[in-house]
Design a protein around this motif. Structure first.
Motif, mmCIF file in Angstrom:
data_model
loop_
_atom_site.group_PDB
_atom_site.id
_atom_site.type_symbol
_atom_site.label_atom_id
_atom_site.label_comp_id
_atom_site.label_asym_id
_atom_site.label_seq_id
_atom_site.Cartn_x
_atom_site.Cartn_y
_atom_site.Cartn_z
ATOM 1 N N GLY A 246 0.940 -1.220 -0.021
ATOM 2 C CA GLY A 246 -0.025 0.073 0.072
ATOM 3 C C GLY A 246 0.916 1.241 -0.026
ATOM 4 N N ASP A 247 2.068 1.135 0.200
ATOM 5 C CA ASP A 247 2.860 2.324 0.041
ATOM 6 C C ASP A 247 3.524 2.734 -1.340
ATOM 7 O OD1 ASP A 247 4.576 -0.098 0.034
ATOM 8 O OD2 ASP A 247 6.196 0.896 1.556
ATOM 9 N N HIS A 248 2.832 2.357 -2.323
ATOM 10 C CA HIS A 248 3.480 2.329 -3.659
ATOM 11 C C HIS A 248 2.338 3.164 -4.573
ATOM 12 C CE1 HIS A 248 6.260 -0.689 -2.310
ATOM 13 N NE2 HIS A 248 6.849 -0.501 -3.711
ATOM 14 N N VAL A 249 2.853 3.843 -5.471
ATOM 15 C CA VAL A 249 2.227 4.533 -6.500
ATOM 16 C C VAL A 249 2.573 3.916 -7.606
ATOM 17 C CG1 VAL A 249 2.009 6.735 -5.371
ATOM 18 C CG2 VAL A 249 3.699 6.417 -6.566
ATOM 19 N N VAL A 250 1.558 4.262 -8.515
ATOM 20 C CA VAL A 250 1.702 3.381 -10.246
ATOM 21 C C VAL A 250 1.691 4.735 -10.951
ATOM 22 C CG1 VAL A 250 0.967 1.777 -11.780
ATOM 23 C CG2 VAL A 250 0.943 1.383 -9.476
ATOM 24 N N VAL A 251 2.490 4.702 -12.060
ATOM 25 C CA VAL A 251 2.258 5.727 -13.114
ATOM 26 C C VAL A 251 2.264 4.778 -14.259
ATOM 27 C CG1 VAL A 251 3.577 7.457 -14.456
ATOM 28 C CG2 VAL A 251 4.049 7.093 -11.749
ATOM 29 N N LYS A 252 1.131 5.052 -14.931
ATOM 30 C CA LYS A 252 0.534 4.050 -16.030
ATOM 31 C C LYS A 252 0.341 4.709 -17.389
ATOM 32 C CE LYS A 252 -2.295 0.465 -14.849
ATOM 33 N NZ LYS A 252 -1.210 -0.663 -15.070
ATOM 34 N N LEU A 253 1.037 4.017 -18.099
ATOM 35 C CA LEU A 253 0.905 4.608 -19.719
ATOM 36 C C LEU A 253 0.198 3.445 -20.344
ATOM 37 C CD1 LEU A 253 1.668 6.340 -22.294
ATOM 38 C CD2 LEU A 253 3.537 4.872 -22.614
ATOM 39 N N LEU A 254 -1.140 3.984 -21.040
ATOM 40 C CA LEU A 254 -1.823 3.270 -21.730
ATOM 41 C C LEU A 254 -1.499 3.165 -23.323
ATOM 42 C CD1 LEU A 254 -4.328 1.431 -21.330
ATOM 43 C CD2 LEU A 254 -5.815 3.392 -22.203
ATOM 44 N N SER A 255 -0.944 1.930 -23.680
ATOM 45 C CA SER A 255 -0.396 2.145 -24.961
ATOM 46 C C SER A 255 -1.372 1.548 -26.125
ATOM 47 C CB SER A 255 0.844 0.925 -25.358
ATOM 48 O OG SER A 255 1.577 1.419 -24.255
#
Length: 346
Positions: A88-97
Motif C-alpha cells: 500500500g505504500d506504492h504509487v503506479v504511473v501507468k501509460l496506456l499504449s
C-alpha cells in the motif's frame, strides 16, 4: 499459483507471466493470480475465456517496470483488500499504449485514451475498467520517492496527462521506451536512470499541481532531464557530442546549450563529468581489477588514455592508478558496485 502454471523467468532480474503454455481451462484462474501477484491484492474480473495474457516485470533502481498485454478486465482495490496488502505504500504511473480505460479514484472518474498516462495510489481504493484488449506500461515506485504529501498525491491521481501537451509529448514516449528496455541495463546504469526518472516524475507532479513557475520553464526542465537520461544511456559511445544529442532530440545545438545553462554547466563538461564518475566507480570495483586503465577509459567513451588520466587527476586530485590503489587498500571507502551513489545535478 499451481506448479504447472508458475511464472517463467526471462532473466535473473525480471519475471514473465504468460498464458501461452497454460491449458485453456486453467487460463482464467492463472491470469487472475498473475495480475494480483503483480499489482497487489486486487479483485480482478476477467472474461470466462482468456485468449492471451502476458506480464513482464523488471527492476529499475527502487522501481519496478511492468508491461501487461491482455484481454478486457476489471480491477477493484477496496479498503479491505488494501488493509490486507503489503504494498500500500506504492504509487503506479501507468501509460496506456493500446485500448481504452476508465479509472476511478479520489472522487475522479476519468476516461483514458491510448498514449495518455495517469497516476494512481495503491493506498486508496481504485476501480479500473479496460473493456477491450489492451497494453499498458507502468512504473511502480515507493510513495516517499516522489516527496509528495498525502494531499498533493490526492490531487494528481486519476487525472490523465494528454500526449499532445508539451509534458505529455515528452513523458509518454520516454516512459514507453524505458519500460521496454529496463532489463538491458547494468545495475549501475539502471540506478542512475532511476534517479533521472524520479526527477521527471516530480516535474509531472509539479505540472499537475500547478507549482511550476511557468509552462515554458517546466517544459525546459523536463527536456533537460530527458536529455540527461539519454546521455547516461550513451556514455560509452565515443561519438556522443552536443551535435549528436541535439539531432537525437530534434532540437538545435543552440537550444541544447541553453538548456544546460539551467545547470550552469556546458554539455561537453557534463558528459565528461558523468564519464569520469563511471570510470572512478569502475576503478574501485574488485571485479574490474583485471582491466587496464585504458580499457576502463575506453569502456566509458574516452578515446585517449592520456587525456583521460589528465582530466581524472584534475577532477579527483589523483591519477587513475593512484585511485585504484587507494580503493584496493580501503575498499570500504569505494562506491559499491551494486549501488552507485550518483549525485543529482540540479
Amino acid at each position: 499459483m499451481s506448479p504447472d502454471s508458475s511464472p517463467r523467468e526471462p532473466g535473473p532480474s525480471g519475471t514473465l507471466h504468460t498464458t501461452d503454455a497454460v491449458p485453456t481451462h486453467r487460463r482464467r484462474t492463472y491470469w487472475r493470480e498473475a495480475l494480483s501477484q503483480t499489482f497487489g491484492s486486487v479483485d480482478m474480473g476477467v472474461p470466462d475465456e482468456i485468449d492471451r495474457g502476458t506480464i513482464r516485470t523488471s527492476p529499475l533502481g527502487p522501481m519496478q517496470v511492468v508491461t501487461v498485454d491482455g484481454d478486457p478486465l476489471r480491477a477493484l482495490r477496496t479498503q479491505r483488500l488494501i488493509a490486507g496488502s503489503d504494498n500500500g505504500d506504492h504509487v503506479v504511473v501507468k501509460l496506456l499504449s493500446k485500448g481504452v480505460a476508465r479509472v476511478e479514484q479520489d472522487t475522479r472518474d476519468a476516461c483514458v485514451r491510448p498514449g495518455q498516462l495517469f497516476v494512481y495510489d495503491m493506498a486508496r481504493p481504485i476501480r479500473m475498467t479496460l473493456p477491450e484488449p489492451f497494453q499498458s506500461k507502468s512504473l511502480v515506485l515507493p510513495r516517499d520517492v516522489l516527496g509528495l504529501s498525502e494531499t498533493e498525491l490526492r490531487r494528481i491521481t486519476a487525472s490523465p496527462l494528454d500526449s499532445e501537451t508539451p509534458l505529455g509529448a515528452l513523458l509518454s514516449p520516454f516512459l514507453s521506451r524505458l519500460v521496454d528496455t529496463a532489463d538491458r541495463y547494468p545495475q549501475r546504469t539502471a540506478d542512475s536512470i532511476a534517479r533521472n526518472v524520479v526527477d521527471l516524475l516530480r516535474t509531472l507532479a509539479d505540472d499537475r499541481l500547478g507549482t511550476a513557475s511557468a509552462d515554458t520553464e517546466n517544459a525546459a526542465r523536463g527536456s533537460l532531464l530527458r536529455i540527461r537520461a539519454y546521455i547516461d544511456w550513451h556514455l560509452a559511445d565515443p561519438d556522443l557530442t552536443p551535435e549528436a544529442i541535439a539531432r537525437a532530440h530534434r532540437i538545435s545545438v543552440r537550444y541544447l546549450h541553453k538548456l544546460f545553462q539551467l545547470e550552469d554547466i556546458t554539455v561537453s563538461r557534463w558528459i565528461q563529468q558523468r564519464r569520469l564518475e563511471q570510470c572512478r566507480r569502475e576503478l574501485s570495483r574488485r571485479e574490474a581489477a583485471g582491466l587496464t586503465i585504458a580499457a576502463v577509459a575506453h569502456r566509458w567513451g574516452f578515446t585517449s588514455a592520456s587525456h583521460f588520466s589528465r582530466v581524472f587527476r584534475a577532477a579527483y586530485g589523483a591519477s587513475p592508478a593512484e585511485w585504484r590503489s587507494f580503493a584496493a587498500r580501503a575498499p570500504h571507502m569505494a562506491a559499491p558496485a551494486h549501488s552507485p551513489q550518483l549525485p543529482y545535478m540540479r
